[in-house]
Design a protein around this motif. Structure first.
Motif, PDB file in Angstrom:
ATOM      1  N   VAL A 114       0.658  -1.238   0.049  1.00 57.60           N
ATOM      2  CA  VAL A 114      -0.139   0.035  -0.015  1.00 57.60           C
ATOM      3  C   VAL A 114       0.719   1.322   0.060  1.00 57.60           C
ATOM      4  O   VAL A 114       2.003   1.438   0.704  1.00 57.60           O
ATOM      5  N   HIS A 115       0.339   2.264  -0.664  1.00 56.81           N
ATOM      6  CA  HIS A 115       1.235   3.457  -0.890  1.00 56.81           C
ATOM      7  C   HIS A 115       0.391   4.380   0.273  1.00 56.81           C
ATOM      8  O   HIS A 115      -0.796   4.794  -0.125  1.00 56.81           O
ATOM      9  N   ILE A 116       1.121   4.999   1.241  1.00 58.50           N
ATOM     10  CA  ILE A 116       0.446   5.817   2.132  1.00 58.50           C
ATOM     11  C   ILE A 116       0.168   7.190   1.344  1.00 58.50           C
ATOM     12  O   ILE A 116       1.373   7.693   1.075  1.00 58.50           O
ATOM     13  N   VAL A 117      -0.906   7.883   1.669  1.00 57.70           N
ATOM     14  CA  VAL A 117      -1.070   9.133   0.956  1.00 57.70           C
ATOM     15  C   VAL A 117      -1.145   9.952   1.937  1.00 57.70           C
ATOM     16  O   VAL A 117      -0.578  11.161   1.847  1.00 57.70           O
ATOM     17  N   ALA A 118      -1.928  10.005   3.104  1.00 61.22           N
ATOM     18  CA  ALA A 118      -1.907  11.082   4.141  1.00 61.22           C
ATOM     19  C   ALA A 118      -2.448  10.659   5.369  1.00 61.22           C
ATOM     20  O   ALA A 118      -3.323   9.605   5.417  1.00 61.22           O
ATOM     21  N   PRO A 119      -2.247  11.413   6.388  1.00 61.09           N
ATOM     22  CA  PRO A 119      -2.844  10.822   7.792  1.00 61.09           C
ATOM     23  C   PRO A 119      -4.579  11.112   7.551  1.00 61.09           C
ATOM     24  O   PRO A 119      -4.815  11.896   7.051  1.00 61.09           O
ATOM     25  N   TYR A 120      -5.361  10.361   8.123  1.00 61.84           N
ATOM     26  CA  TYR A 120      -6.639  10.395   8.366  1.00 61.84           C
ATOM     27  C   TYR A 120      -7.285  10.538   9.572  1.00 61.84           C
ATOM     28  O   TYR A 120      -8.321  11.416   9.687  1.00 61.84           O
ATOM     29  N   ALA A 121      -6.899   9.710  10.402  1.00 60.25           N
ATOM     30  CA  ALA A 121      -7.823  10.075  11.695  1.00 60.25           C
ATOM     31  C   ALA A 121      -6.957   9.662  12.974  1.00 60.25           C
ATOM     32  O   ALA A 121      -5.997   8.518  12.821  1.00 60.25           O
ATOM     33  N   HIS A 122      -7.095  10.262  13.878  1.00 62.58           N
ATOM     34  CA  HIS A 122      -6.430   9.839  15.324  1.00 62.58           C
ATOM     35  C   HIS A 122      -7.676   9.744  16.376  1.00 62.58           C
ATOM     36  O   HIS A 122      -8.413  10.657  16.486  1.00 62.58           O
ATOM     37  N   LEU A 123      -7.826   8.609  16.792  1.00 65.94           N
ATOM     38  CA  LEU A 123      -9.008   8.337  17.763  1.00 65.94           C
ATOM     39  C   LEU A 123      -8.332   7.562  19.071  1.00 65.94           C
ATOM     40  O   LEU A 123      -7.673   6.909  19.072  1.00 65.94           O
ATOM     41  N   ASP A 124      -8.888   8.253  20.117  1.00 71.27           N
ATOM     42  CA  ASP A 124      -8.275   7.850  21.437  1.00 71.27           C
ATOM     43  C   ASP A 124      -9.703   6.906  21.954  1.00 71.27           C
ATOM     44  O   ASP A 124     -10.802   7.280  21.841  1.00 71.27           O
ATOM     45  N   ILE A 125      -9.430   5.734  22.528  1.00 68.92           N
ATOM     46  CA  ILE A 125     -10.535   4.763  23.519  1.00 68.92           C
ATOM     47  C   ILE A 125      -9.666   4.990  24.732  1.00 68.92           C
ATOM     48  O   ILE A 125      -8.980   3.837  25.123  1.00 68.92           O
ATOM     49  N   PRO A 126      -9.861   5.885  25.725  1.00 70.45           N
ATOM     50  CA  PRO A 126      -9.341   5.901  27.215  1.00 70.45           C
ATOM     51  C   PRO A 126      -9.557   4.610  27.700  1.00 70.45           C
ATOM     52  O   PRO A 126      -8.664   3.967  28.705  1.00 70.45           O
ATOM     53  N   LEU A 127     -10.946   3.917  27.556  1.00 68.63           N
ATOM     54  CA  LEU A 127     -11.393   2.921  28.412  1.00 68.63           C
ATOM     55  C   LEU A 127     -10.239   1.410  28.442  1.00 68.63           C
ATOM     56  O   LEU A 127     -10.280   0.986  29.391  1.00 68.63           O
ATOM     57  N   ILE A 128      -9.724   1.420  27.417  1.00 68.32           N
ATOM     58  CA  ILE A 128      -8.864   0.499  26.999  1.00 68.32           C
ATOM     59  C   ILE A 128      -7.309   0.786  26.688  1.00 68.32           C
ATOM     60  O   ILE A 128      -6.842  -0.129  26.701  1.00 68.32           O
ATOM     61  N   GLY A 129      -7.386   2.176  27.102  1.00 70.46           N
ATOM     62  CA  GLY A 129      -5.793   2.712  26.954  1.00 70.46           C
ATOM     63  C   GLY A 129      -5.062   2.344  25.646  1.00 70.46           C
ATOM     64  O   GLY A 129      -3.973   2.193  25.509  1.00 70.46           O
ATOM     65  N   GLN A 130      -5.837   2.883  24.299  1.00 70.51           N
ATOM     66  CA  GLN A 130      -5.537   2.541  23.270  1.00 70.51           C
ATOM     67  C   GLN A 130      -5.614   3.944  22.378  1.00 70.51           C
ATOM     68  O   GLN A 130      -6.674   4.831  22.547  1.00 70.51           O
ATOM     69  N   SER A 131      -4.853   4.158  21.742  1.00 75.05           N
ATOM     70  CA  SER A 131      -4.541   5.505  20.644  1.00 75.05           C
ATOM     71  C   SER A 131      -4.451   4.970  19.236  1.00 75.05           C
ATOM     72  O   SER A 131      -3.414   4.129  19.022  1.00 75.05           O
ATOM     73  N   TYR A 132      -5.423   5.337  18.206  1.00 71.41           N
ATOM     74  CA  TYR A 132      -5.208   5.063  16.850  1.00 71.41           C
ATOM     75  C   TYR A 132      -4.957   6.243  16.191  1.00 71.41           C
ATOM     76  O   TYR A 132      -5.412   7.109  16.059  1.00 71.41           O
TER      77      TYR A 132
END
Length: 220
Positions: A114-132
């Motif tokens: 895959v050719h990465i084009v651009a950043p798209y989303a930053h999502l935090d899920i505090p309940l499970i301690g994950q950041s996407y």
């Protein structure tokens, strides 16, 4: 920058599900919960060597990989959400950038480039301690097959996405924003916080609230 969604501040910190540290990884001594000097939060502090151990959020990287106006989804061969569809994504590895990690996960799960084009989303899920961190990407060609963590890999038209069979809330949120951006004719860069509803499963399509949504609009 435009913002939508609730912006109310919670008066209490939500419970976070994480693996507690019971013994010091450095010396094996027992740890206790203490507030180190100069800090305000409780930390796991070794009672023998006095080292302070921090439990930080995990970073997950992935991408919306497109080809011929379709998006690539992988059917998971592992738990959690075994047998459900997901975007190529996984935990970021040491020594790589977020974009490199997103491309690597796509190669591992779908055996494709895959050719990465651009950043798209930053999502935090505090309940499970994950950041996407999710990127937009383009496949060089429709040449893919399941990797070790996938049962199947397919390109889905946007009106064919199996919403009731998506593996994770984060995937649902990203794909909904992706379709909204396609319909308005421009991609933005999104940020938001996913609050899981009590008792909801990772794949529950209605088991969340997206709050503090912000988007940097792209050119039309």
């Amino acid at each position: 920058m435009a913002a939508s969604g609730g912006n109310g501040e919670s008066t209490t910190k939500p419970k976070v599900y994480s693996t507690p540290i019971n013994f010091c990884p450095s010396c094996g001594g027992q740890v206790s919960k203490q507030v180190p000097e100069g800090e305000v939060e409780e930390r796991a502090v070794c009672t023998q060597c006095h080292k302070v151990h921090y439990v930080n959020p995990k970073m997950v990287v992935g991408c919306v990989a497109s080809y011929d106006n379709k998006v690539l989804l992988c059917k998971r061969a592992i738990k959690p959400s075994l047998g459900l569809w997901t975007l190529p994504a996984g935990f970021m590895e040491l020594g790589e950038s977020a974009a490199e990690g997103a491309a690597r996960e796509t190669q591992e799960e779908a055996l494709t480039i895959v050719h990465i084009v651009a950043p798209y989303a930053h999502l935090d899920i505090p309940l499970i301690g994950q950041s996407y961190i999710i990127f937009r990407g383009e496949l060089e060609k429709a040449d893919f097959k399941p990797g070790p963590e996938s049962l199947d890999v397919r390109l889905f038209a946007l009106d064919e996405i199996p919403w009731d069979l998506l593996a994770f809330t984060s995937v649902t949120v990203v794909l909904k924003k992706y379709i909204e951006d396609i319909e308005r004719g421009a991609f933005g860069v999104h940020h938001g916080v996913i609050e899981k509803k009590p008792g909801s499963s990772p794949s529950d399509p209605d088991g969340y609230v997206l709050r503090d949504h912000m988007v940097v609009p792209g050119p039309r």
